[in-house]
Design a protein around this motif. Sequence first.
Motif, PDB file in Angstrom:
ATOM      1  N   PHE A 212      41.179  40.741  20.106  1.00  0.00           N
ATOM      2  CA  PHE A 212      42.232  41.741  20.247  1.00  0.00           C
ATOM      3  C   PHE A 212      41.816  43.114  19.708  1.00  0.00           C
ATOM      4  CE2 PHE A 212      44.154  37.503  19.554  1.00  0.00           C
ATOM      5  CZ  PHE A 212      44.497  37.274  20.870  1.00  0.00           C
ATOM      6  N   GLY A 213      40.527  43.267  19.470  1.00  0.00           N
ATOM      7  CA  GLY A 213      39.969  44.557  19.121  1.00  0.00           C
ATOM      8  C   GLY A 213      38.998  44.983  20.199  1.00  0.00           C
ATOM      9  N   ILE A 214      37.846  44.330  20.229  1.00  0.00           N
ATOM     10  CA  ILE A 214      36.786  44.716  21.168  1.00  0.00           C
ATOM     11  C   ILE A 214      37.241  44.581  22.620  1.00  0.00           C
ATOM     12  CG2 ILE A 214      34.475  44.130  21.989  1.00  0.00           C
ATOM     13  CD1 ILE A 214      33.779  43.252  19.166  1.00  0.00           C
ATOM     14  N   LEU A 215      37.778  43.426  22.969  1.00  0.00           N
ATOM     15  CA  LEU A 215      38.198  43.215  24.362  1.00  0.00           C
ATOM     16  C   LEU A 215      39.303  44.179  24.766  1.00  0.00           C
ATOM     17  CD1 LEU A 215      38.314  39.389  25.189  1.00  0.00           C
ATOM     18  CD2 LEU A 215      36.860  41.146  26.183  1.00  0.00           C
ATOM     19  N   LEU A 216      40.274  44.351  23.885  1.00  0.00           N
ATOM     20  CA  LEU A 216      41.427  45.186  24.230  1.00  0.00           C
ATOM     21  C   LEU A 216      41.038  46.649  24.382  1.00  0.00           C
ATOM     22  CD1 LEU A 216      44.430  45.358  24.759  1.00  0.00           C
ATOM     23  CD2 LEU A 216      44.828  45.525  22.288  1.00  0.00           C
ATOM     24  N   VAL A 217      40.257  47.181  23.450  1.00  0.00           N
ATOM     25  CA  VAL A 217      39.874  48.590  23.554  1.00  0.00           C
ATOM     26  C   VAL A 217      38.985  48.823  24.771  1.00  0.00           C
ATOM     27  CG1 VAL A 217      37.778  48.523  22.120  1.00  0.00           C
ATOM     28  CG2 VAL A 217      39.137  50.618  22.232  1.00  0.00           C
ATOM     29  N   ALA A 218      38.185  47.827  25.140  1.00  0.00           N
ATOM     30  CA  ALA A 218      37.335  47.978  26.324  1.00  0.00           C
ATOM     31  C   ALA A 218      38.170  48.078  27.593  1.00  0.00           C
ATOM     32  CB  ALA A 218      36.371  46.808  26.426  1.00  0.00           C
ATOM     33  N   VAL A 219      39.153  47.201  27.725  1.00  0.00           N
ATOM     34  CA  VAL A 219      40.008  47.223  28.914  1.00  0.00           C
ATOM     35  C   VAL A 219      40.800  48.530  28.985  1.00  0.00           C
ATOM     36  CG1 VAL A 219      41.972  46.131  30.049  1.00  0.00           C
ATOM     37  CG2 VAL A 219      40.170  44.700  29.046  1.00  0.00           C
ATOM     38  N   VAL A 220      41.358  48.930  27.841  1.00  0.00           N
ATOM     39  CA  VAL A 220      42.125  50.175  27.806  1.00  0.00           C
ATOM     40  C   VAL A 220      41.228  51.366  28.140  1.00  0.00           C
ATOM     41  CG1 VAL A 220      43.431  51.750  26.320  1.00  0.00           C
ATOM     42  CG2 VAL A 220      43.836  49.280  26.178  1.00  0.00           C
ATOM     43  N   SER A 221      40.014  51.377  27.587  1.00  0.00           N
ATOM     44  CA  SER A 221      39.087  52.490  27.834  1.00  0.00           C
ATOM     45  C   SER A 221      38.736  52.613  29.314  1.00  0.00           C
ATOM     46  CB  SER A 221      37.805  52.304  27.020  1.00  0.00           C
ATOM     47  OG  SER A 221      38.060  52.341  25.641  1.00  0.00           O
ATOM     48  N   MET A 222      38.448  51.473  29.945  1.00  0.00           N
ATOM     49  CA  MET A 222      38.100  51.512  31.360  1.00  0.00           C
ATOM     50  C   MET A 222      39.257  52.030  32.204  1.00  0.00           C
ATOM     51  SD  MET A 222      35.673  48.197  32.122  1.00  0.00           S
ATOM     52  CE  MET A 222      36.564  47.018  31.116  1.00  0.00           C
ATOM     53  N   VAL A 223      40.449  51.570  31.907  1.00  0.00           N
ATOM     54  CA  VAL A 223      41.621  52.006  32.665  1.00  0.00           C
ATOM     55  C   VAL A 223      41.854  53.504  32.477  1.00  0.00           C
ATOM     56  CG1 VAL A 223      44.127  51.816  32.852  1.00  0.00           C
ATOM     57  CG2 VAL A 223      42.732  49.742  32.644  1.00  0.00           C
ATOM     58  N   VAL A 224      41.751  53.974  31.225  1.00  0.00           N
ATOM     59  CA  VAL A 224      41.978  55.391  30.942  1.00  0.00           C
ATOM     60  C   VAL A 224      40.920  56.259  31.612  1.00  0.00           C
ATOM     61  CG1 VAL A 224      41.961  57.136  29.117  1.00  0.00           C
ATOM     62  CG2 VAL A 224      43.222  55.012  28.780  1.00  0.00           C
ATOM     63  N   LEU A 225      39.648  55.872  31.466  1.00  0.00           N
ATOM     64  CA  LEU A 225      38.573  56.690  32.039  1.00  0.00           C
ATOM     65  C   LEU A 225      38.606  56.703  33.564  1.00  0.00           C
ATOM     66  CD1 LEU A 225      35.599  55.742  29.681  1.00  0.00           C
ATOM     67  CD2 LEU A 225      36.905  57.856  29.696  1.00  0.00           C
ATOM     68  N   ALA A 226      38.976  55.555  34.141  1.00  0.00           N
ATOM     69  CA  ALA A 226      38.955  55.461  35.604  1.00  0.00           C
ATOM     70  C   ALA A 226      40.200  56.032  36.260  1.00  0.00           C
ATOM     71  CB  ALA A 226      38.784  53.997  36.021  1.00  0.00           C
ATOM     72  N   TRP A 227      41.378  55.762  35.685  1.00  0.00           N
ATOM     73  CA  TRP A 227      42.618  56.064  36.380  1.00  0.00           C
ATOM     74  C   TRP A 227      43.434  57.202  35.777  1.00  0.00           C
ATOM     75  CZ3 TRP A 227      42.674  53.996  40.955  1.00  0.00           C
ATOM     76  CH2 TRP A 227      41.974  52.795  41.183  1.00  0.00           C
ATOM     77  N   VAL A 228      43.243  57.483  34.485  1.00  0.00           N
ATOM     78  CA  VAL A 228      44.014  58.559  33.848  1.00  0.00           C
ATOM     79  C   VAL A 228      43.188  59.847  33.806  1.00  0.00           C
ATOM     80  CG1 VAL A 228      45.235  59.295  31.770  1.00  0.00           C
ATOM     81  CG2 VAL A 228      45.294  56.877  32.469  1.00  0.00           C
ATOM     82  N   VAL A 229      42.017  59.775  33.178  1.00  0.00           N
ATOM     83  CA  VAL A 229      41.160  60.955  33.061  1.00  0.00           C
ATOM     84  C   VAL A 229      40.359  61.182  34.338  1.00  0.00           C
ATOM     85  CG1 VAL A 229      39.294  62.001  31.702  1.00  0.00           C
ATOM     86  CG2 VAL A 229      40.999  60.592  30.576  1.00  0.00           C
ATOM     87  N   ARG A 230      40.112  60.098  35.082  1.00  0.00           N
ATOM     88  CA  ARG A 230      39.312  60.134  36.312  1.00  0.00           C
ATOM     89  C   ARG A 230      37.940  60.776  36.067  1.00  0.00           C
ATOM     90  NH1 ARG A 230      42.331  58.478  40.516  1.00  0.00           N
ATOM     91  NH2 ARG A 230      44.601  58.522  40.276  1.00  0.00           N
ATOM     92  N   ALA A 231      37.267  60.219  35.043  1.00  0.00           N
ATOM     93  CA  ALA A 231      35.988  60.787  34.615  1.00  0.00           C
ATOM     94  C   ALA A 231      34.778  60.120  35.256  1.00  0.00           C
ATOM     95  CB  ALA A 231      35.874  60.674  33.092  1.00  0.00           C
ATOM     96  N   LEU A 232      34.972  59.025  35.989  1.00  0.00           N
ATOM     97  CA  LEU A 232      33.824  58.264  36.474  1.00  0.00           C
ATOM     98  C   LEU A 232      32.885  59.046  37.391  1.00  0.00           C
ATOM     99  CD1 LEU A 232      35.317  54.698  37.041  1.00  0.00           C
ATOM    100  CD2 LEU A 232      34.342  55.713  34.973  1.00  0.00           C
ATOM    101  N   PRO A 233      33.384  59.845  38.326  1.00  0.00           N
ATOM    102  CA  PRO A 233      32.451  60.602  39.172  1.00  0.00           C
ATOM    103  C   PRO A 233      31.541  61.531  38.376  1.00  0.00           C
ATOM    104  CG  PRO A 233      34.627  60.562  40.170  1.00  0.00           C
ATOM    105  CD  PRO A 233      34.787  60.008  38.795  1.00  0.00           C
ATOM    106  N   ALA A 234      32.109  62.247  37.389  1.00  0.00           N
ATOM    107  CA  ALA A 234      31.304  63.169  36.587  1.00  0.00           C
ATOM    108  C   ALA A 234      30.297  62.414  35.727  1.00  0.00           C
ATOM    109  CB  ALA A 234      32.210  64.031  35.711  1.00  0.00           C
ATOM    110  N   LEU A 235      30.709  61.278  35.178  1.00  0.00           N
ATOM    111  CA  LEU A 235      29.799  60.489  34.345  1.00  0.00           C
ATOM    112  C   LEU A 235      28.658  59.912  35.185  1.00  0.00           C
ATOM    113  CD1 LEU A 235      32.378  58.622  32.063  1.00  0.00           C
ATOM    114  CD2 LEU A 235      30.915  60.560  31.441  1.00  0.00           C
TER     115      LEU A 235
END
Length: 517
Positions: free
Chosen positions: A398-421
């Motif tokens: 509930f630390g590593i797994l959770l922050v990873a899932v949240v990070s992917m969702v935020v980077l992909a769908w909220v910040v939409r940073a994947l193309p630039a990265l």
Amino acid sequence: MSDQVHEHEARTRGAFTNRRVFILAAIGSAVGLGNIWRFPYVAYENGGGAFIIPYLVALLTAGIPFLFLDYALGHRHRGSAPLSFARLRRGTEGLGWWQVGICFLIAVYYAAVIAWAVRYTFFSFNEAWGDDPEGFFFGDFLQAGDPGVDANLVAGVLVPLVIVWVAVIAIMVAGVQKGIGATAAVFIPILIVAFAALVVRSLFLPGAAEGLDTLFTPNWAALGEPGVWAAAFGQIFFSLSIGFGIMITYASYVHRDTDMTGSGAVVGFANSGFELLAGIGVFAALGFMAQAQGVAVDEVASNGIGLAFIAFPTIISEAPAGAIIGVLFFGSLVIAGLTSLVSVIEVVISAVRDKFEMTRQGAALAVGVPSAVISLLFFSTTSGIYVLDIVDHFINQFGILLVAVVSMVVLAWVVRALPALADHLNHHGTVPLGGWWRALIAVVAPLALGYVLVDAFRTDLGEPYSGYPSWMLNVFGWGMAAAVIVLAFAAARVKWRPGTTMETTGALDDRTTTGGN
């Protein structure tokens, strides 16, 4: 990027001198205790030889793609986890501090396991555990009573734990290249040679073939079970040191012109190769143990602490030249654990240094000394193993797994940073990242890891973990996992020094500084 700018970065933040050192450091972080004592049993429990299929699928669709994501964040934004997230989008900084908090908790208990391995390396010479390795480990060595909290220090754990922390703090004070890089450059080759020698010795033990048959005989029906695929994704994720700040931090110390995707592929496959080597060595030894006791291999197969400190001492006592096996096995645990611990604590040091503009030595001492004190207070006592087990379970799930899932969702769908990265890594990468990579990070990996997370959550709500008292689970389990999140987003509210979050030293082009802001 000019050499002058790179030299400026090296002086101010620290840097690895070349790609080889970075790769060795990344492998040192990825190859840890879990590779040796977790992977063999997970593979055995989830289809044996057939498990290789979901394992490789997980490596290629989640493990290495997520490793690229971490590399892109750190390499592009030239900062610790919080600073890299803040430079991407200020509102995401809390995700970086969440990762820092996870690393802090892991560091304070991980050191204790390394300390146990240090003692057991020496115990191997005279087989100090006698005829009862289990009783010796929990009784004579750890002096563990019933689960609870008390203040009785255990000198046999306290002394090696002090030694471990002195060594770690000295490495961290020395810096990125002279400390972390040099440690990896020396210890990783030693680890490979030592563990290879252990595997060779194990293969010549009577019963080794039966152990390998047990591990590698495929159960093809297991491929139809969702839990087997979930186990594969969970194993890949935990073993690669991804999703909790380590690879973001390490990538920030690498020259701008480095091929990060090619490096990531080397690290990913090297880590998996070591896991396979560990499986062969461990199950060859367990096959010998089973033959010596006249039982089936599945009756002696175990993982984690039970494998390392109970099963292997039994093998050492019964095997010809057992002391050699013991020194190689526990020495490998010490080296693998130490290189991983260094990477974990570096996440915290780098973040504190960036946030408060501290010197390398000051930040290393400001983080290392309190970490050592907390580690000694909680994990060199008679209740230390129980606290360790609870914190490890909950902070992983509930630390590593959770922050990873949240990070992917935020980077992909909220910040939409994947193309630039992706664009950043493609400048010098040999593995081109296109739509396939974005799809894996935005959809496949979050869904797979989300399934693992939900299943773990349902299990822990259904029954108390390992039967521990509710108050211990609430304080050291659920409480710790929740406290990390709260403190992380509180830390994100502390202001950076002027200009820090808006500047990325040595940008390749305008996209490096403006994307996401």
